[in-house]
Write a protein that holds these residues in place. Structure first.
Motif, PDB file in Angstrom:
ATOM      1  N   ILE A   1      40.113 -86.356 -27.090  1.00  0.00           N
ATOM      2  CA  ILE A   1      40.827 -86.196 -28.277  1.00  0.00           C
ATOM      3  C   ILE A   1      41.490 -87.125 -28.792  1.00  0.00           C
ATOM      4  O   ILE A   1      42.486 -87.607 -28.025  1.00  0.00           O
ATOM      5  N   ASP A   2      41.033 -88.001 -29.879  1.00  0.00           N
ATOM      6  CA  ASP A   2      41.888 -89.263 -30.625  1.00  0.00           C
ATOM      7  C   ASP A   2      42.155 -90.134 -29.296  1.00  0.00           C
ATOM      8  O   ASP A   2      43.272 -90.771 -29.167  1.00  0.00           O
ATOM      9  N   GLY A   3      41.054 -90.578 -28.674  1.00  0.00           N
ATOM     10  CA  GLY A   3      41.047 -91.304 -27.334  1.00  0.00           C
ATOM     11  C   GLY A   3      41.694 -90.824 -26.011  1.00  0.00           C
ATOM     12  O   GLY A   3      41.813 -91.553 -24.947  1.00  0.00           O
TER      13      GLY A   3
ATOM     14  N   LEU B   1      39.577 -78.477 -39.918  1.00  0.00           N
ATOM     15  CA  LEU B   1      38.763 -79.612 -39.839  1.00  0.00           C
ATOM     16  C   LEU B   1      39.055 -80.733 -38.859  1.00  0.00           C
ATOM     17  O   LEU B   1      40.415 -81.362 -39.002  1.00  0.00           O
ATOM     18  N   VAL B   2      38.046 -81.180 -38.312  1.00  0.00           N
ATOM     19  CA  VAL B   2      38.183 -82.466 -37.178  1.00  0.00           C
ATOM     20  C   VAL B   2      36.905 -82.904 -37.575  1.00  0.00           C
ATOM     21  O   VAL B   2      35.941 -82.561 -38.107  1.00  0.00           O
TER      22      VAL B   2
ATOM     23  N   PRO C   1      32.109 -85.455 -39.757  1.00  0.00           N
ATOM     24  CA  PRO C   1      33.485 -85.172 -40.283  1.00  0.00           C
ATOM     25  C   PRO C   1      33.253 -83.470 -40.822  1.00  0.00           C
ATOM     26  O   PRO C   1      32.444 -83.013 -40.932  1.00  0.00           O
ATOM     27  N   ALA C   2      34.432 -82.940 -40.847  1.00  0.00           N
ATOM     28  CA  ALA C   2      34.499 -81.542 -41.559  1.00  0.00           C
ATOM     29  C   ALA C   2      34.185 -80.394 -40.810  1.00  0.00           C
ATOM     30  O   ALA C   2      33.211 -79.522 -41.218  1.00  0.00           O
TER      31      ALA C   2
ATOM     32  N   THR D   1      41.232 -86.466 -35.009  1.00  0.00           N
ATOM     33  CA  THR D   1      41.876 -85.485 -35.868  1.00  0.00           C
ATOM     34  C   THR D   1      42.320 -86.409 -36.960  1.00  0.00           C
ATOM     35  O   THR D   1      42.374 -87.703 -36.867  1.00  0.00           O
ATOM     36  N   GLY D   2      43.234 -85.813 -37.847  1.00  0.00           N
ATOM     37  CA  GLY D   2      43.731 -86.497 -38.951  1.00  0.00           C
ATOM     38  C   GLY D   2      42.980 -86.455 -40.243  1.00  0.00           C
ATOM     39  O   GLY D   2      42.262 -85.448 -40.579  1.00  0.00           O
TER      40      GLY D   2
END
Length: 91
Positions: A6-8, A54-55, A61-62, A78-79
């Motif tokens: 998750i995000d690295g 959404l991730v 995406p989405a 995320t983001g």
């Protein structure tokens, strides 16, 4: 236990869990913001009706985190990149 990124950051999870469940277990209550106003969004309905969770998963995406069952090795981002490419947005 299996892991996702998750995000690295690597996170262990129990098979059968959704991505949203893993994010919440990791202490995340919001993981994206709205395009207009930058309001935080995360898990809301939990059944795939809204677009709040959404991730991006493995470059796609989405993805609705509440519906997608995690798989070992998933790369979850995320983001703002998790936003719906069709312009759908929760209010």
């Amino acid at each position: 236990m299996r892991t996702v990124t998750i995000d690295g950051e690597e996170h262990a999870f129990v098979p059968g869990r959704t991505i949203a469940a893993i994010l919440i277990a990791a202490g995340r209550t919001s993981w994206r913001t709205t395009r207009h106003g930058g309001r935080p969004r995360g898990l809301f309905c939990g059944i795939g009706i809204c677009h709040d969770c959404l991730v991006t998963v493995n470059g796609l995406p989405a993805v609705r985190a509440c519906l997608r069952e995690a798989e070992a090795g998933d790369d979850i981002r995320t983001g703002p990149n998790g936003e719906d490419p069709n312009g759908e947005e929760s209010l």
